[in-house]
Design a protein around this motif. Structure first.
Motif, PDB file in Angstrom:
ATOM      1  N   LYS A 142      -4.118   2.133  -5.413  1.00  0.00           N
ATOM      2  CA  LYS A 142      -3.943   2.228  -4.492  1.00  0.00           C
ATOM      3  C   LYS A 142      -5.263   1.639  -3.731  1.00  0.00           C
ATOM      4  O   LYS A 142      -5.141   0.858  -2.246  1.00  0.00           O
ATOM      5  CB  LYS A 142      -4.117   4.186  -3.638  1.00  0.00           C
ATOM      6  CG  LYS A 142      -2.662   4.572  -4.950  1.00  0.00           C
ATOM      7  CD  LYS A 142      -3.261   5.647  -4.445  1.00  0.00           C
ATOM      8  CE  LYS A 142      -2.229   7.377  -4.559  1.00  0.00           C
ATOM      9  NZ  LYS A 142      -3.171   8.182  -4.046  1.00  0.00           N
ATOM     10  N   GLU A 143      -6.534   1.344  -4.213  1.00  0.00           N
ATOM     11  CA  GLU A 143      -7.289   0.032  -3.779  1.00  0.00           C
ATOM     12  C   GLU A 143      -6.378  -1.108  -3.755  1.00  0.00           C
ATOM     13  O   GLU A 143      -7.001  -1.940  -2.083  1.00  0.00           O
ATOM     14  CB  GLU A 143      -8.165   0.533  -4.659  1.00  0.00           C
ATOM     15  CG  GLU A 143      -9.794  -0.088  -3.955  1.00  0.00           C
ATOM     16  CD  GLU A 143      -9.936   1.038  -2.436  1.00  0.00           C
ATOM     17  OE1 GLU A 143     -10.848   0.708  -2.037  1.00  0.00           O
ATOM     18  OE2 GLU A 143      -9.460   2.199  -2.508  1.00  0.00           O
ATOM     19  N   ALA A 145      -3.624  -2.071  -3.875  1.00  0.00           N
ATOM     20  CA  ALA A 145      -2.289  -2.616  -2.939  1.00  0.00           C
ATOM     21  C   ALA A 145      -2.791  -2.478  -1.340  1.00  0.00           C
ATOM     22  O   ALA A 145      -2.046  -3.556  -0.710  1.00  0.00           O
ATOM     23  CB  ALA A 145      -1.467  -1.213  -3.016  1.00  0.00           C
ATOM     24  N   THR A 146      -4.445  -1.753  -1.357  1.00  0.00           N
ATOM     25  CA  THR A 146      -4.748  -2.021   0.630  1.00  0.00           C
ATOM     26  C   THR A 146      -4.715  -3.283  -0.017  1.00  0.00           C
ATOM     27  O   THR A 146      -5.186  -4.159   1.389  1.00  0.00           O
ATOM     28  CB  THR A 146      -5.228  -0.681   0.905  1.00  0.00           C
ATOM     29  OG1 THR A 146      -5.040   0.178   0.279  1.00  0.00           O
ATOM     30  CG2 THR A 146      -5.858  -0.967   1.854  1.00  0.00           C
ATOM     31  N   GLY A 147      -5.626  -3.289  -0.828  1.00  0.00           N
ATOM     32  CA  GLY A 147      -6.445  -5.152  -0.220  1.00  0.00           C
ATOM     33  C   GLY A 147      -5.302  -6.339  -0.014  1.00  0.00           C
ATOM     34  O   GLY A 147      -5.593  -6.914   0.753  1.00  0.00           O
ATOM     35  N   GLU A 149      -2.221  -6.403   0.534  1.00  0.00           N
ATOM     36  CA  GLU A 149      -1.891  -6.205   1.914  1.00  0.00           C
ATOM     37  C   GLU A 149      -2.189  -6.330   3.000  1.00  0.00           C
ATOM     38  O   GLU A 149      -2.280  -7.275   4.372  1.00  0.00           O
ATOM     39  CB  GLU A 149      -0.869  -4.198   2.153  1.00  0.00           C
ATOM     40  CG  GLU A 149      -0.157  -4.572   1.271  1.00  0.00           C
ATOM     41  CD  GLU A 149       0.664  -2.637   1.160  1.00  0.00           C
ATOM     42  OE1 GLU A 149      -0.357  -1.921   2.359  1.00  0.00           O
ATOM     43  OE2 GLU A 149       1.786  -1.890   0.665  1.00  0.00           O
ATOM     44  N   LYS A 150      -3.896  -6.077   3.596  1.00  0.00           N
ATOM     45  CA  LYS A 150      -4.701  -6.793   4.372  1.00  0.00           C
ATOM     46  C   LYS A 150      -4.765  -8.169   4.028  1.00  0.00           C
ATOM     47  O   LYS A 150      -5.187  -7.994   5.073  1.00  0.00           O
ATOM     48  CB  LYS A 150      -5.832  -5.433   4.183  1.00  0.00           C
ATOM     49  CG  LYS A 150      -5.609  -4.269   4.739  1.00  0.00           C
ATOM     50  CD  LYS A 150      -7.469  -3.820   4.722  1.00  0.00           C
ATOM     51  CE  LYS A 150      -7.085  -2.548   5.032  1.00  0.00           C
ATOM     52  NZ  LYS A 150      -8.415  -1.731   5.080  1.00  0.00           N
ATOM     53  N   SER A 190     -12.966  -2.622  -5.268  1.00  0.00           N
ATOM     54  CA  SER A 190     -12.833  -2.232  -3.220  1.00  0.00           C
ATOM     55  C   SER A 190     -11.167  -2.870  -3.432  1.00  0.00           C
ATOM     56  O   SER A 190     -11.513  -4.362  -3.164  1.00  0.00           O
ATOM     57  CB  SER A 190     -14.141  -2.127  -2.991  1.00  0.00           C
ATOM     58  OG  SER A 190     -14.013  -3.977  -2.794  1.00  0.00           O
ATOM     59  N   ALA A 191     -10.952  -2.579  -2.262  1.00  0.00           N
ATOM     60  CA  ALA A 191      -9.892  -3.174  -1.237  1.00  0.00           C
ATOM     61  C   ALA A 191     -10.711  -4.480  -0.250  1.00  0.00           C
ATOM     62  O   ALA A 191      -9.930  -5.272  -0.485  1.00  0.00           O
ATOM     63  CB  ALA A 191      -9.235  -1.841  -0.099  1.00  0.00           C
ATOM     64  N   GLU A 195      -9.861  -8.128  -1.245  1.00  0.00           N
ATOM     65  CA  GLU A 195      -8.676  -9.590  -0.330  1.00  0.00           C
ATOM     66  C   GLU A 195      -9.740 -10.595  -0.102  1.00  0.00           C
ATOM     67  O   GLU A 195      -9.321 -11.827   0.513  1.00  0.00           O
ATOM     68  CB  GLU A 195      -9.328  -8.267   1.645  1.00  0.00           C
ATOM     69  CG  GLU A 195      -8.662  -8.920   2.590  1.00  0.00           C
ATOM     70  CD  GLU A 195      -8.832  -8.260   3.633  1.00  0.00           C
ATOM     71  OE1 GLU A 195      -8.730  -8.825   4.497  1.00  0.00           O
ATOM     72  OE2 GLU A 195      -9.387  -6.824   3.696  1.00  0.00           O
TER      73      GLU A 195
END
Length: 243
Positions: A142-143, A145-147, A149-150, A190-191, A195
């Motif tokens: 999930k982390e 995926a968030t990174g 997408e951001k 981390s995201a 990123e």
């Protein structure tokens, strides 16, 4: 690594999982012991001895076929040729570097991911695939995926779902193709960190240099597989050895 594993097994007391050391294998970068796959770090693991024995058996074979080519892994190939990976073993049989070899199956028309990829601008997609050892927790996925997408990049991500989920998925949305190494804090990235690394890879001079090296290796792979190339020659030698 497989060729050198019998030497590591003999020279290191105990299991690597209990040691905080840097492992030096000829021809490859130094590796922290914690980053080596668990099955090779734990002497009590049910398949550890299998890998050690497999490494020893390679020296008794008629030849070793490797899915690589010289200009992709020059240091590793040189270390093998100079017997640095096997100082205490018998001479190694012929090595056939016949790569890169890929599996071909369904056509692009049948593959949704490839169809999507073909519709994107050239060299604009980040490809992520962590291989058979890429097992991550749900929290880490999930982390990541968030990174991704951001970051705002297009990406194609092959995901090995957490064991509790029991299925493999694929996600889309990124730009380029390069392994990403995250700083290690309790083995969790981390995201924000992902990123930052993706943005650096895709939108900086440093990232451009990395992408240029990838393009150069791609061209080298094409040359290696072409008639007269190193992989083509190795394949001819391999076929001749069967006669």
């Amino acid at each position: 690594m497989f060729l050198y594993l019998p030497t590591l097994d003999k020279n290191i007391n105990g299991s690597l999982k209990d040691l905080d050391i840097v492992v030096e294998v000829p021809g490859v970068p130094k590796v922290p012991s914690k980053d080596i796959p668990l099955v090779l770090r734990d002497r009590s693991h049910r398949v550890y001895q299998y890998f050690v024995d497999a490494g020893k058996q390679m020296f008794k074979s008629a030849g070793v076929v490797v899915n690589t080519f010289g200009s992709l892994e020059p240091n590793a190939c040189k270390a093998i040729e100079e017997r640095k990976c096997s100082p205490d073993e018998p001479p190694l049989p012929p090595i056939f570097c016949v790569g890169p070899l890929t599996v071909t199956g369904e056509s692009k028309k049948e593959n949704e991911c490839l169809t999507w990829l073909d519709s994107q601008p050239s060299r604009s997609v980040l490809y992520l695939c962590f291989g058979s050892m890429g097992d991550f927790s749900s929290r880490q996925l999930k982390e990541m995926a968030t990174g991704l997408e951001k970051s705002g990049v297009r990406f194609l991500w092959v995901v090995r779902a957490p064991k509790e989920d029991g299925e493999t998925q694929a996600r889309k949305a990124g730009r380029a193709a390069e392994p990403l190494k995250l700083a290690d804090e309790d083995d969790f990235g981390s995201a924000a960190e992902l990123e930052e690394r993706v943005t650096e890879l895709m939108n900086s001079n440093k990232g451009e240099a990395v992408r240029e090296r990838v393009r150069a290796l791609r061209e080298a792979a094409v040359v290696a597989k072409s008639e007269g190339g190193s992989a083509h020659f190795a394949m001819e030698r391999l076929v001749d050895s069967f006669k």
